[in-house]
Write a protein that holds these residues in place. Structure first.
Motif, PDB file in Angstrom:
ATOM      1  N   GLY A   1       1.316  -5.270  -7.233  1.00  0.00           N
ATOM      2  CA  GLY A   1       2.552  -5.485  -6.467  1.00  0.00           C
ATOM      3  C   GLY A   1       3.045  -4.206  -5.812  1.00  0.00           C
ATOM      4  O   GLY A   1       3.500  -4.230  -4.669  1.00  0.00           O
ATOM      5  N   LEU A   2       2.951  -3.107  -6.559  1.00  0.00           N
ATOM      6  CA  LEU A   2       3.466  -1.853  -6.014  1.00  0.00           C
ATOM      7  C   LEU A   2       2.523  -1.226  -4.999  1.00  0.00           C
ATOM      8  O   LEU A   2       2.964  -0.547  -4.072  1.00  0.00           O
ATOM      9  CB  LEU A   2       3.721  -0.851  -7.140  1.00  0.00           C
ATOM     10  N   LEU A   3       1.232  -1.444  -5.206  1.00  0.00           N
ATOM     11  CA  LEU A   3       0.257  -0.723  -4.376  1.00  0.00           C
ATOM     12  C   LEU A   3      -0.388  -1.602  -3.310  1.00  0.00           C
ATOM     13  O   LEU A   3      -1.449  -1.262  -2.787  1.00  0.00           O
ATOM     14  CB  LEU A   3      -0.833  -0.109  -5.270  1.00  0.00           C
ATOM     15  N   SER A   4       0.262  -2.685  -2.979  1.00  0.00           N
ATOM     16  CA  SER A   4      -0.293  -3.523  -1.920  1.00  0.00           C
ATOM     17  C   SER A   4      -0.313  -2.733  -0.611  1.00  0.00           C
ATOM     18  O   SER A   4       0.676  -2.100  -0.229  1.00  0.00           O
ATOM     19  CB  SER A   4       0.568  -4.779  -1.748  1.00  0.00           C
ATOM     20  N   ASP A   5      -1.466  -2.764   0.054  1.00  0.00           N
ATOM     21  CA  ASP A   5      -1.563  -2.034   1.326  1.00  0.00           C
ATOM     22  C   ASP A   5      -0.880  -2.780   2.461  1.00  0.00           C
ATOM     23  O   ASP A   5      -0.687  -2.220   3.534  1.00  0.00           O
ATOM     24  CB  ASP A   5      -3.039  -1.767   1.669  1.00  0.00           C
ATOM     25  N   GLU A   6      -0.559  -4.036   2.229  1.00  0.00           N
ATOM     26  CA  GLU A   6       0.205  -4.786   3.224  1.00  0.00           C
ATOM     27  C   GLU A   6       1.689  -4.641   2.874  1.00  0.00           C
ATOM     28  O   GLU A   6       2.135  -5.101   1.821  1.00  0.00           O
ATOM     29  CB  GLU A   6      -0.170  -6.273   3.176  1.00  0.00           C
ATOM     30  N   VAL A   7       2.445  -4.025   3.746  1.00  0.00           N
ATOM     31  CA  VAL A   7       3.840  -3.732   3.437  1.00  0.00           C
ATOM     32  C   VAL A   7       4.620  -5.010   3.145  1.00  0.00           C
ATOM     33  O   VAL A   7       5.464  -5.051   2.254  1.00  0.00           O
ATOM     34  CB  VAL A   7       4.489  -2.966   4.613  1.00  0.00           C
ATOM     35  N   ARG A   8       4.275  -6.056   3.879  1.00  0.00           N
ATOM     36  CA  ARG A   8       5.076  -7.281   3.720  1.00  0.00           C
ATOM     37  C   ARG A   8       4.865  -7.935   2.367  1.00  0.00           C
ATOM     38  O   ARG A   8       5.696  -8.710   1.906  1.00  0.00           O
ATOM     39  CB  ARG A   8       4.760  -8.266   4.847  1.00  0.00           C
ATOM     40  N   TRP A   9       3.733  -7.658   1.697  1.00  0.00           N
ATOM     41  CA  TRP A   9       3.487  -8.233   0.377  1.00  0.00           C
ATOM     42  C   TRP A   9       3.889  -7.289  -0.753  1.00  0.00           C
ATOM     43  O   TRP A   9       3.861  -7.663  -1.922  1.00  0.00           O
ATOM     44  CB  TRP A   9       2.000  -8.599   0.200  1.00  0.00           C
TER      45      TRP A   9
ATOM     46  N   PRO B   1       1.992 -11.298  -8.491  1.00  0.00           N
ATOM     47  CA  PRO B   1       1.560 -10.176  -7.647  1.00  0.00           C
ATOM     48  C   PRO B   1       0.867 -10.707  -6.396  1.00  0.00           C
ATOM     49  O   PRO B   1       0.343 -11.815  -6.402  1.00  0.00           O
ATOM     50  CB  PRO B   1       0.577  -9.426  -8.545  1.00  0.00           C
ATOM     51  N   PRO B   2       0.872  -9.927  -5.345  1.00  0.00           N
ATOM     52  CA  PRO B   2       0.173 -10.366  -4.140  1.00  0.00           C
ATOM     53  C   PRO B   2      -1.331 -10.380  -4.372  1.00  0.00           C
ATOM     54  O   PRO B   2      -1.855  -9.681  -5.244  1.00  0.00           O
ATOM     55  CB  PRO B   2       0.558  -9.314  -3.106  1.00  0.00           C
ATOM     56  N   SER B   3      -1.995 -11.191  -3.571  1.00  0.00           N
ATOM     57  CA  SER B   3      -3.456 -11.228  -3.664  1.00  0.00           C
ATOM     58  C   SER B   3      -4.010  -9.896  -3.190  1.00  0.00           C
ATOM     59  O   SER B   3      -3.426  -9.244  -2.327  1.00  0.00           O
ATOM     60  CB  SER B   3      -4.007 -12.337  -2.761  1.00  0.00           C
ATOM     61  N   PRO B   4      -5.142  -9.518  -3.750  1.00  0.00           N
ATOM     62  CA  PRO B   4      -5.749  -8.260  -3.297  1.00  0.00           C
ATOM     63  C   PRO B   4      -6.036  -8.343  -1.805  1.00  0.00           C
ATOM     64  O   PRO B   4      -6.579  -9.324  -1.317  1.00  0.00           O
ATOM     65  CB  PRO B   4      -7.052  -8.178  -4.101  1.00  0.00           C
ATOM     66  N   SER B   5      -5.586  -7.337  -1.101  1.00  0.00           N
ATOM     67  CA  SER B   5      -5.744  -7.353   0.362  1.00  0.00           C
ATOM     68  C   SER B   5      -6.766  -6.299   0.756  1.00  0.00           C
ATOM     69  O   SER B   5      -6.425  -5.154   0.991  1.00  0.00           O
ATOM     70  CB  SER B   5      -4.411  -7.070   1.034  1.00  0.00           C
TER      71      SER B   5
END
Lengths: 675, 176
Positions: free
Chosen positions: A266-274, A292-296
């Motif tokens: 969640g903290l290190l998502s490379d997509e800012v919106r996620w 948490p967001p899906s791995p991007s």
């Protein structure tokens, strides 16, 4: 350029040559800063720590950070935090500019309460359970981040070595200072999200709360698993992160605990919106279920593209690679190598077409060759890395870091022509064009800055653009003992310094005039006055005086006698350019009276009196006409004198004949009448 | 230069007046005298003798400088007319004419006006020339005084020969 903007400005600071015997520095009238007593353990990357004493409460344990002005310290944020402290953050007690002896000039001083605990050691949290980590580390940090987000500010200095234990028992974490340098300037590239990490250090921009959360994620990995090898972070990690994404790069071999894995994703998502927000973090700490967001991941090619000798497999890393080799990059773009690689190896036909179209449009774009090349490169890099920094020539900065980057260049005395070209391109929307969600407010800001840049004169130029793009920046004139934010104080300081001014040259340097004009909101064109020199244009000295006169009228003080005297000396040529002697005397007398009163605004009002100049212009024209008429008449008289005497003689003969004739007629008539 | 050339050539008006003066004299010499001779021959003889200074002046003067001769002729005529009139009143006989010619006062009355004519011709032009020169000088001094005053008031740029003035130009826009 990279080096200029991102150089470590701390080099100038040192305790060499400084002794305890030297005078201490007083801050805010009650804090004694002790330049002879260093505390290296509390240093920040760009600021050195010294002992400090509160005169009113000597028992308080304090320390101060001294930061060079070139580091662009965040004084307004420091004052805000001082006025309204944030719980869980190392808040400054006081902040201000002062003269620091070892720097030989001005520096920003920040006074902090000394942390009771020590700075976190690498891997300090390795042994902590998730619950303990949550309670002792994450909870206070989440509180700080939520408060900062509510205030609309960012920390931008969250990293493992900027955390302190709040007490000796190491019960809780205190987040370190965030004011001694520009936002993000102290952060290692690893701590910056993918979009900002390739920007130069002083051009990373204020950023957003999401950037703080990202830094928190990297900090967690650092304190849990350790990222450093020795004292530094491995350089290959930066490139690896750029190419493969954050999580894959920072945790290649380690599998975090399942409950932590979601947090880190969640903290290190490379997509800012996620990416998680402080609210998500608080919920996670409270034990709620947060998905948490899906791995991007990002697309990587099997076959790498070579730029010089470096290999790149993703569009984002390629953008970074191209920006580092502008000449070669343009060649690769123009010969279709990049387009073909995108289409064939990366399999992104749409992106390949867009790049191809940019290259074709670049052929039709007018302007200088180097500028067109830089624009092409940036537009293509923008397509490859839409969220990335603006890459223009050798510059790589975030759009919200333009102000600080320019400030760094100007304050360090570097060449700014390439940066000015970048600003012009930004204002013309040449660089951010392909991005659909472009920030119109930013474009307006750049347009305003460019209009000042193009205007020139004391109220324009690059210095004016600097103060327009950095509204919180104080006047950084090297002539001042310390940077000043208050125009009235600035004018008083100028007045004190005016005694030493020579009889010619500017009254104030470009920093002062640009700062004052910026505070007054005056456009350089508004400084056009009546009084002008022989070239038909007002001199810079007149414009300066006009500007300072307005500043005095608006901000005070009422009397600036030394400055007025110096201004009067500079006005002598313009007074002499009045042709009518009586008007000239009158104006000189009026200006002398203004000098006596120290009134710059009245002085320039006298000089700008349109009636005086119009009367002088019309009067002189009439005088010249009369003079020319007299000259022509005199010439005619000279001619008449040369040829006119013989003519006069002939006329005399005629007169004699007429006299004789008249006399004869009179005699004849008389005789006839008598007869 | 053009003024000088213009002044050195007689104007049409001058030429016409000169022709009319010559015509008058020719009329007097060719028409009046024979007519008078037919009317009273001795009177005409005395008048002709009395006009001798005018004839001499006419013959000796250059064609372009006949003003002297005209002056003398006019005055000479003024001297001769009273004598001739008196002779006609006395009958105009040969005896009276010879008595007149034998009287030195008659000669004085006829010839002294011619002398006055010469006197007028010799004195008036220099006086006229002097007055003309004085008038020029006075005008020149006045103009020079005015120029000096302009220079004092407006400085050297009042003289257009000094080049363009460093003039202020009207306001473009004052700071608001």
């Amino acid at each position: 350029m990279d080096g200029a903007i991102g150089s470590e400005a701390i080099d100038g600071i040192g305790s060499g040559g400084w002794s305890e015997a030297e005078a201490e520095v007083l801050l805010a009238g009650r804090y004694r800063l002790l330049p002879g007593r260093r505390i290296p353990s509390l240093d920040s990357p760009r600021a050195l720590a010294y002992e400090a004493v509160d005169v009113e409460a000597p028992a308080r344990a304090l320390f101060c950070l001294i930061s060079p002005v070139e580091a662009l310290p965040r004084l307004p944020l420091a004052r805000s935090l001082s006025a309204t402290p944030v719980d869980g953050l190392l808040n400054p007690c006081a902040a201000g500019y002062c003269r620091w002896p070892s720097l030989g000039g001005a520096a920003a001083a920040f006074l902090f309460p000394r942390p009771k605990g020590s700075r976190l050691r690498p891997g300090a949290a390795a042994g902590l359970s998730t619950a303990e980590l949550s309670r002792r580390v994450l909870k206070p940090l989440a509180r700080v981040l939520a408060t900062l987000e509510a205030r609309g500010v960012t920390h931008r200095a969250i990293r493992a070595d900027n955390l302190f234990w709040a007490d000796a028992a190491e019960s809780e974490i205190v987040l370190g200072e965030c004011v001694s340098a520009a936002a993000g300037a102290d952060q290692p590239a690893l701590y910056e999200p993918l979009d900002r990490m390739t920007a130069t250090q002083l051009g990373r921009g204020e950023g957003a709360p999401a950037d703080d959360l990202y830094a928190l994620g990297v900090t967690l990995i650092d304190i849990l698993y350790g990222l450093r090898s020795g004292q530094a972070y491995p350089p290959h990690l930066v490139f690896r992160k750029l190419e493969h994404g954050t999580l894959t790069s920072l945790l290649p071999r380690v599998s975090p605990a399942p409950e932590l894995a979601g947090l880190l994703r969640g903290l290190l998502s490379d997509e800012v919106r996620w990416r998680w927000t402080p609210r998500h973090l608080s919920r996670w700490i409270a034990g709620e279920r947060v998905d948490p967001p899906s791995p991007s991941g990002q697309a990587t090619a099997q076959r790498a593209i070579f730029v010089d000798k470096a290999r790149f497999r993703s569009a984002r890393s390629l953008a970074h690679g191209l920006s580092r080799e502008p000449e070669l990059a343009v060649k690769l773009l123009r010969d279709g190598t990049v387009e073909q690689w995108l289409r064939v190896s990366l399999g992104d036909a749409r992106l390949a077409s867009l790049v191809g179209r940019e290259v074709q449009e670049a052929q039709k774009r007018p302007g200088a060759r180097s500028s067109a090349r830089n624009i092409l490169l940036q537009r293509c890099c923008r397509l490859l890395d839409p969220a990335g920094p603006v890459r223009f020539g050798g510059i790589s900065i975030m759009p919200d870091g333009v102000g600080t980057a320019l400030a760094a260049l100007v304050l360090q005395g570097h060449e700014t022509s390439e940066f000015e070209a970048l600003l012009r391109s930004l204002a013309a929307n040449d660089l951010l064009g392909p991005v659909p969600e472009q920030d119109l407010a930013s474009t307006d800001r750049f347009s305003a800055a460019v209009s000042f840049l193009n205007a020139g004169g004391p109220a324009g130029g690059v210095h004016r653009a600097l103060y327009e793009l950095n509204p919180d920046l104080p006047c950084m004139s090297p002539a001042l003992t310390e940077p000043m934010s208050d125009v009235r104080e600035l004018l008083e300081a100028l007045d004190r310094g005016a005694f030493d001014l020579p009889d010619s040259g500017p009254l104030a340097d470009r920093h002062v005039t640009a700062f004052v004009a910026s505070r007054l909101g005056l456009h350089p064109l508004q400084l056009a006055g009546v009084a002008q020199n022989g070239n038909g244009q007002a001199s810079d000295a007149q414009n300066e005086l006009r500007l300072l006169g307005h500043a005095q009228a608006y901000y005070g003080p009422p009397a600036l006698r030394a400055l007025a005297r110096a201004a009067a000396v500079r006005l002598s040529p313009i007074i002499r350019s009045i042709h009518n002697r009586a008007d000239r005397k009158r104006l000189a007398a009026a200006i002398a009276a203004c000098v006596e009163q120290g009134d710059l605004s009245s002085m320039i009002a006298h000089v700008d009196d349109v009636r005086v100049w119009e009367r002088d212009r019309v009067g002189l024209q009439r005088a010249r006409r009369e003079f020319a008429m007299c000259s022509r008449e005199l010439e005619r008289l000279r001619d008449a004198e040369r040829s006119g005497l013989s003519q006069a003689q002939r006329e005399g003969q005629k007169v004699a004949t007429a006299v004789s004739l008249s006399l004869a007629l009179a005699i004849v008539c008389s005789v006839l009448a008598i007869s | 230069m053009s003024v000088a050339r213009h002044q050195s050539r007689p104007t049409r008006l001058v030429r016409r007046s000169r022709r009319s003066a010559h015509g008058l004299l020719w009329w007097a010499a060719v028409v009046a005298l024979p007519f008078a001779a037919a009317l009273s021959p001795f009177t005409a003889m005395v008048v002709a003798v009395g006009l001798a200074p005018a004839m001499v002046a006419w013959i000796t003067s250059a064609p372009a400088q006949r003003y002297g001769a005209i002056s003398v002729a006019c005055m000479s005529l003024a001297g001769v007319v009273p004598v001739g009139w008196s002779l006609l009143e006395a009958g105009g006989s040969a005896a009276v004419a010879s008595r007149y010619l034998g009287d030195p006062f008659v000669w004085l009355a006829m010839y002294s006006p011619a002398a006055v004519g010469w006197l007028i011709y010799l004195t008036v032009p220099p006086v006229h020339e002097m007055l003309f020169a004085r008038r020029l000088e006075r005008r020149r001094r006045m103009l020079q005084r005015h120029q000096k005053r302009l220079l004092q008031e407006w400085g050297p740029h009042a003289d257009p020969a000094q080049g363009s003035p460093e003039a202020g130009v009207p306001a473009t826009e004052a700071v608001s």
